[in-house]
Structures are given as C-alpha cells and as structure tokens.
Scaffold this motif. Structure first.
Motif, PDB file in Angstrom:
ATOM      1  N   GLU A  78      -1.162  10.146   6.357  1.00  0.00           N
ATOM      2  CA  GLU A  78      -0.059   9.442   7.016  1.00  0.00           C
ATOM      3  C   GLU A  78       1.251  10.196   6.845  1.00  0.00           C
ATOM      4  OE1 GLU A  78      -0.546   5.542   5.270  1.00  0.00           O
ATOM      5  OE2 GLU A  78      -2.592   5.583   5.993  1.00  0.00           O
ATOM      6  N   GLN A  81       0.823  -1.212   0.000  1.00  0.00           N
ATOM      7  CA  GLN A  81       0.000   0.000   0.000  1.00  0.00           C
ATOM      8  C   GLN A  81       0.864   1.273   0.000  1.00  0.00           C
ATOM      9  OE1 GLN A  81      -2.202   0.399   3.625  1.00  0.00           O
ATOM     10  NE2 GLN A  81      -0.427   0.263   4.916  1.00  0.00           N
ATOM     11  N   GLN A 135      -0.075   9.937  10.714  1.00  0.00           N
ATOM     12  CA  GLN A 135      -1.455  10.427  10.692  1.00  0.00           C
ATOM     13  C   GLN A 135      -1.767  11.169  11.995  1.00  0.00           C
ATOM     14  OE1 GLN A 135      -5.201   7.768  10.744  1.00  0.00           O
ATOM     15  NE2 GLN A 135      -4.549   7.834   8.618  1.00  0.00           N
ATOM     16  N   SER A 170      -1.006   7.302   2.550  1.00  0.00           N
ATOM     17  CA  SER A 170      -1.930   8.378   2.187  1.00  0.00           C
ATOM     18  C   SER A 170      -1.358   9.719   2.639  1.00  0.00           C
ATOM     19  CB  SER A 170      -3.273   8.153   2.867  1.00  0.00           C
ATOM     20  OG  SER A 170      -3.139   8.422   4.245  1.00  0.00           O
TER      21      SER A 170
END
Ligand code: GDP
Ligand code: MG
Length: 160
Positions: A11, A5, A89, A8
């Motif tokens: 994060e 992954q 995050q 994002s």
C-alpha cells in the motif's frame, strides 16, 4: 484490527507523476489530480516547478540517444510542471494504465492521454515506468522531507 490497521508495504508503493507544461497550459491540472484522487491513491508530495534544461536532461537521461531528446527536454523545461508523488497498492503499474500508451494515437479512450492528447510530443503527463525508475525519479524531483507519510480515514475503506 479493522479500525487501526497498519498500511502494508504494498500500500506504501510510490510513483512519480508529472503534469508536463502542455497539461498545465491546457488547464488539466485539476482533471488529472482528480483521477488519481478518485481512484483512491494518496498524494504524498506535490509542487509546481519550472525545470531547467539541465534538469530535464537528467530526468530523461535514458532517452539521450533518441532523435527527439533535444526537443523533448526543451519542451519539459519550457514552463511549469506539476511534480507529484502518489502512493497506493500497485500505483506504479496501474498509474501507467490510467495515463495510457505513450503515443496518444494508441492510447485507449478513458485514459488520460487517450482523452486529452493528440501528439506523442505533447502527451501532457509523465509516470514512472517501474519500481527502479520510480525510486530514482522521486529522488531527483523531491527532497526526502517533502514526502509526507500520513493516514487517511478512507484507507480502511480502500484496503482489506
Ligand atoms: P512514456 O514513459 O510513456 O512517457 O514514454 P517514453 O519514456 O518512451 O518517452 C518519454 C517521452 O518522450 C514521451 O512521453 C513523449 O512525450 C516523448 N516521446 C517518446 N517517443 C517519442 C517520439 O517518437 N517522438 C517524439 N517527438 N516524442 C517522443
Ligand atoms: Mg518513460
């Protein structure tokens, strides 16, 4: 996928954290770093710096009208400071929570200031108070190439 992954934008949020001269002198560098590390945040920049008075005044520019400004900037420039950027995050807001209230008398036990400081002028750690100040403070203390972007194997155990 779970294995590869991408991180994002949330994060990748970054904040500026500094262990002030009192925290360095009192041997709290490892203790403070450990708390951010164990939480799961990622260290993306770190250096030991002895700020000049002029640099300390730039860092605390928003407080220049306050009566304690001269003492505060004398203090920040009195010795080495550990300057860091931590990523994760919600790290700006939650980092402030981990640090605790500005005045140690009001900081909860379990926070860094609550556990290790007594006086407001010797509260051992600085953390950016919002996204704008985080951006400005990171740019003041670090050159862009000093900020590293990298993956950790644990990222996938910290984020869904
Ligand atoms: P912070 O973001 O929690 O660090 O607090 P501020 O940005 O309001 O103030 C910056 C720093 O100035 C604090 O961490 C304290 O070390 C110092 N400071 C703030 N208020 C006072 C005060 O009333 N007296 C003194 N002596 N120092 C203060
Ligand atoms: Mg502040």
């Amino acid at each position: 996928t779970f294995q590869d992954q991408e991180l994002s934008a949330a994060e990748l949020e970054r904040t500026f954290i500094a262990i002030k001269p009192d925290g360095v002198q009192r041997g709290l560098i490892a203790e403070i770093i450990a708390r951010f590390e164990r939480k799961g945040y990622k260290l993306v920049a770190i250096k030991l710096v002895h700020p000049t008075k002029d640099f300390a005044e730039k860092h605390y520019d928003d407080l220049k009208a306050r009566p304690f400004f001269n003492g505060l900037t004398d203090f920040l420039s009195s010795g080495p400071v550990v300057a860091m950027v931590w990523e994760g995050q919600g790290v700006i807001k939650y980092g402030r929570k981990m640090i605790g209230a500005t005045a140690p008398l009001a900081s909860e036990p379990g926070t860094i200031r609550g556990d290790f400081a007594i006086a407001v002028g010797r509260n051992i750690i600085h953390g950016s108070d919002g996204p704008e100040t985080a951006k400005d403070e990171i740019a003041l203390w670090f050159k862009p190439e000093e900020l590293l972007t990298y993956k950790k194997e644990t990222d996938k155990w910290l984020y869904e």
